[in-house]
Write a protein that holds these residues in place. Structure first.
Motif, PDB file in Angstrom:
ATOM      1  N   ASP A 132       6.043   3.712   5.136  1.00 33.26           N
ATOM      2  CA  ASP A 132       6.709   2.593   5.813  1.00 33.26           C
ATOM      3  C   ASP A 132       6.596   1.288   5.021  1.00 33.26           C
ATOM      4  O   ASP A 132       7.046   0.244   5.488  1.00 33.26           O
ATOM      5  CB  ASP A 132       6.190   2.414   7.250  1.00 33.26           C
ATOM      6  N   HIS A 133       6.029   1.373   3.812  1.00 33.47           N
ATOM      7  CA  HIS A 133       5.904   0.179   2.974  1.00 33.47           C
ATOM      8  C   HIS A 133       6.611   0.304   1.622  1.00 33.47           C
ATOM      9  O   HIS A 133       6.522  -0.596   0.810  1.00 33.47           O
ATOM     10  CB  HIS A 133       4.423  -0.197   2.836  1.00 33.47           C
ATOM     11  N   GLU A 171      -2.046  -4.198   5.824  1.00 34.04           N
ATOM     12  CA  GLU A 171      -2.134  -3.545   7.132  1.00 34.04           C
ATOM     13  C   GLU A 171      -3.579  -3.481   7.618  1.00 34.04           C
ATOM     14  O   GLU A 171      -3.942  -2.651   8.437  1.00 34.04           O
ATOM     15  CB  GLU A 171      -1.510  -2.145   7.066  1.00 34.04           C
ATOM     16  N   LEU A 221       1.844   0.224  16.709  1.00 33.70           N
ATOM     17  CA  LEU A 221       2.022  -0.589  15.509  1.00 33.70           C
ATOM     18  C   LEU A 221       3.445  -1.143  15.430  1.00 33.70           C
ATOM     19  O   LEU A 221       3.749  -2.027  14.645  1.00 33.70           O
ATOM     20  CB  LEU A 221       1.773   0.341  14.316  1.00 33.70           C
ATOM     21  N   HIS A 249       0.816  -1.215   0.000  1.00 37.50           N
ATOM     22  CA  HIS A 249       0.000   0.000   0.000  1.00 37.50           C
ATOM     23  C   HIS A 249       0.845   1.258   0.000  1.00 37.50           C
ATOM     24  O   HIS A 249       2.074   1.190   0.027  1.00 37.50           O
ATOM     25  CB  HIS A 249      -1.025  -0.024   1.141  1.00 37.50           C
ATOM     26  N   HIS A 290       2.872  -5.528   9.759  1.00 32.60           N
ATOM     27  CA  HIS A 290       3.252  -5.081  11.099  1.00 32.60           C
ATOM     28  C   HIS A 290       2.941  -6.254  12.032  1.00 32.60           C
ATOM     29  O   HIS A 290       2.131  -7.122  11.712  1.00 32.60           O
ATOM     30  CB  HIS A 290       2.430  -3.875  11.560  1.00 32.60           C
TER      31      HIS A 290
HETATM   32 ZN   LIG Z   1       2.420   0.583   7.942  1.00 34.82          ZN
END
Ligand SMILES: [Zn+2]
Length: 640
Positions: free
Chosen positions: A158-159, A284, A224, A154, A329
């Protein structure tokens, strides 16, 4: 103010009692999550501390050594303490045959699939440095294998941000590496981080707490994962986009069923099922906490109903064939029955949030009232993975209301209230002056009425920002709220609010960083939208100008018009009556946006040519604002 007065305080008797009560309310003897978080550990680094090329630490678990204690200190909600300890598991883990994960090297997980010729990397973390360290750890233990493909689940940083740490763009261009992403991935990545980039970065400090000291009286977790890494953020655009609701592809010999899940945790998101491995990757959308339909850093509100719907479809379609379910995560869930239970509960969590908010809304309740009423159903309340370590039912319910009805609660008394400084002034005046407010607030503080004390003292601070007693008591109230919060993001927000009341806003130096890869990915439309939101409407008063832009290498022209303090554009048009025509290449535009070049420099060096009235172009750029990152939040702006 002395240093001691600035220091965080201990938990009060009221906060201690609240935190003690959590120990009785929740099933702390259920330690299955700890078994799952440890399961499959193959290796890790002796010390998880990752530096960039200049030697600056971009990720470290060293400062979290205080989490070794099983028992929570009185200054941390025991339920959050448990989650913070679970998020300390780090290293290379085997999920199942041919599936591995790097955890604890960033806030997110990097998943690695072993194919026929090499590996597929899913979600290369935030920074190139942490992604590289994770890949190196994998290669050390599983032997050298080439990266055949990267998949972004996505559109959140952070991806994808660490992608240049695991692949080389030249290999992508040469067709040796494929990059796969869900539909609308690039638009979503770019729009979210550009137009509202500055306030989101500033507000993120309150959500994740990266600038808070770590410790029992500071940041302990982000719910998370620990926190966000602070290295080099990059982006390589996808070469293949998943556009159908379900698509099956064979990637490096592995069959992957992609299930699009748009408008869920991110506007562009997808799940994956690996039939031969009997494994389900939920990106996520099903993690070990209640996630955010609205993150407090600020974002467009997400659709809780769609979220539940796509989880339901994943459960229906893949659940009965899944021996393990995992996300990008937290840790996996093994066993068909447990996968079924986990997914069903996650689905019902988002559905309940949506439906109960809308039901109460239809009964005429206001957002704040719904947020206060909504609690988990008893059947879910002792389930660890639905608890609000990241999102909360409270702020999520307000966001569901906002999605349908907006910010306004329909009470005309709230339609046009005074702004914070004027309102604070009147409240303080009505309440008999700051000294009277402080006297009442101290009594309420002693009774543990921290929510209202924080609110009342905020009015005093907005009316009298230099009132040291008001700042100190306001900080003390926020701090106790932070100590009792189960949500890591609430704790971080409260504690950073307290810190800024005590120490003021740190000096405004930096602008919000924009990564060069993001700038390169901006469409020309977005570039002109970005210019337009920087236009200072007051300065532009009474000015009118028209500028043609010609991008010589792209063979495209834009006409930009300033009138009535608004900057508008038309693509693939030019005006015969323009004041000036600016000609440049796209790469020069990128350097201008990144401020590697000024327009004057670029013109002087022949990188930009201006025909017509060059002074008009200079005038236009003179009307644009610059944004600085460290604007005040818990106290008034200093104008002038
Ligand atoms: Zn994330």
């Amino acid at each position: 103010m002395t240093a001691a007065a600035d220091d965080p305080k201990d938990a009060t008797a009221v906060t201690r009692a609240l935190n003690r009560a959590v120990l009785d309310a929740l099933p702390f003897d259920d330690t299955q999550d700890f078994d799952d978080a440890r399961r499959g550990l193959l290796a890790t680094l002796p010390e998880v501390e990752i530096k960039n090329a200049q030697g600056r630490v971009v990720w470290s678990l060293r400062d979290y050594a205080f989490l070794d204690h099983v028992e929570a200190p009185p200054t941390v909600n025991p339920s959050l303490w448990r989650q913070a300890r679970l998020n300390m598991h780090h290293g290379l883990f085997q999920v199942t045959d041919r599936i591995y994960q790097i955890r604890g090297f960033d806030i997110s997980n990097m998943t690695i699939l072993e194919g026929e010729r090499g590996i597929v990397v899913i979600d290369p973390l935030i920074s190139t440095e942490t992604a590289r360290a994770g890949l190196d750890l994998y290669l050390q233990h599983r032997g050298p294998r080439p990266v055949i493909a990267v998949i972004y689940t996505h559109s959140h940083t952070d991806h994808y941000g660490g992608v240049r740490g695991v692949i080389d763009e030249a290999d992508v261009h040469a067709g040796r590496v494929e990059v796969i992403a869900p539909d609308h991935f690039m638009e979503e990545v770019v729009t979210e981080s550009v137009l509202a980039g500055t306030p989101m970065v500033r507000r993120s400090q309150f959500q994740f707490g990266p600038t808070l000291p770590k410790g029992p009286r500071g940041q302990v977790d982000a719910g998370l994962g620990k926190v966000v890494s602070r290295g080099t953020v990059t982006l390589i655009p996808p070469t293949r986009v998943i556009a159908q609701p379900l698509e099956t592809h064979r990637i490096d010999g592995l069959e992957i069923v992609f299930q699009l899940a748009p408008q869920t945790e991110a506007p562009a998101e997808m799940h994956m099922f690996y039939p031969s491995l009997k494994a389900l990757n939920l990106a996520e959308n099903a993690t070990h906490n209640l996630h955010n339909t609205y993150p407090i850093r600020g974002a467009q509100v997400r659709d809780a109903n769609a979220w539940a719907k796509y989880l339901n479809e994943a459960l229906d379609r893949f659940g009965r064939d899944s021996d393990v379910a995992f996300a990008q995560h937290h840790w996996p869930v093994w066993g068909r029955q447990r996968v079924h239970d986990f997914l069903g509960r996650q689905r019902d969590l988002y559905k309940y949030l949506h439906d109960q908010t809308v039901r109460l809304m239809n009964h005429g309740y206001k957002a704040a009232e719904i947020a206060e009423r909504l609690t988990l159903p008893r059947s879910q309340s002792t389930t660890w993975h639905v608890r609000g370590y990241y999102g909360t039912l409270s702020h999520n319910a307000k966001s569901v209301y906002q999605r349908y009805l907006g910010w306004y609660d329909a009470n005309p008394a709230n339609l046009n209230p005074l702004p914070p400084v004027e309102r604070g002034g009147k409240y303080v005046e009505y309440m008999g002056g700051a000294t009277a407010v402080l006297a009442r607030a101290r009594e309420d503080f002693a009774r543990g009425e921290y929510r209202f004390v924080a609110e009342a003292l905020s009015h005093v601070v907005f009316a009298e920002p230099s009132n040291a007693e008001a700042r100190a008591l306001g900080a003390a109230a926020l701090e106790q709220l932070g100590y009792a919060a189960e949500s890591a993001t609430w704790r971080n927000a409260y504690l950073l609010g307290a810190l800024e009341l005590r120490q003021g806003v740190p000096p405004a130096v930096a602008r919000a960083p924009v990564s060069p890869d993001i700038v390169r990915a901006m469409s020309l439309d977005l570039f002109f939208d970005y210019l337009a939101v920087r236009l200072n409407g007051d300065k532009a008063e009474g000015r009118r100008l028209v500028v043609n832009w010609r991008f010589s290498d792209l063979d495209r022209t834009y006409v930009l018009t300033l009138d009535n303090s608004a900057l508008t554009y038309l693509a693939d048009r030019r005006s015969e009556h323009a004041d000036a025509t600016v000609a440049l290449e796209r790469a020069v535009l990128d350097r201008l946006v990144l401020r590697e070049l000024t327009l004057a420099d670029a013109a002087q060096r022949g990188l930009v040519t201006i025909e017509g009235d060059a002074a008009k172009v200079v005038e236009l750029f003179g009307l644009l604002d610059d944004f600085t990152l460290m604007f005040p939040i818990v106290e008034p702006r200093r104008e002038g």
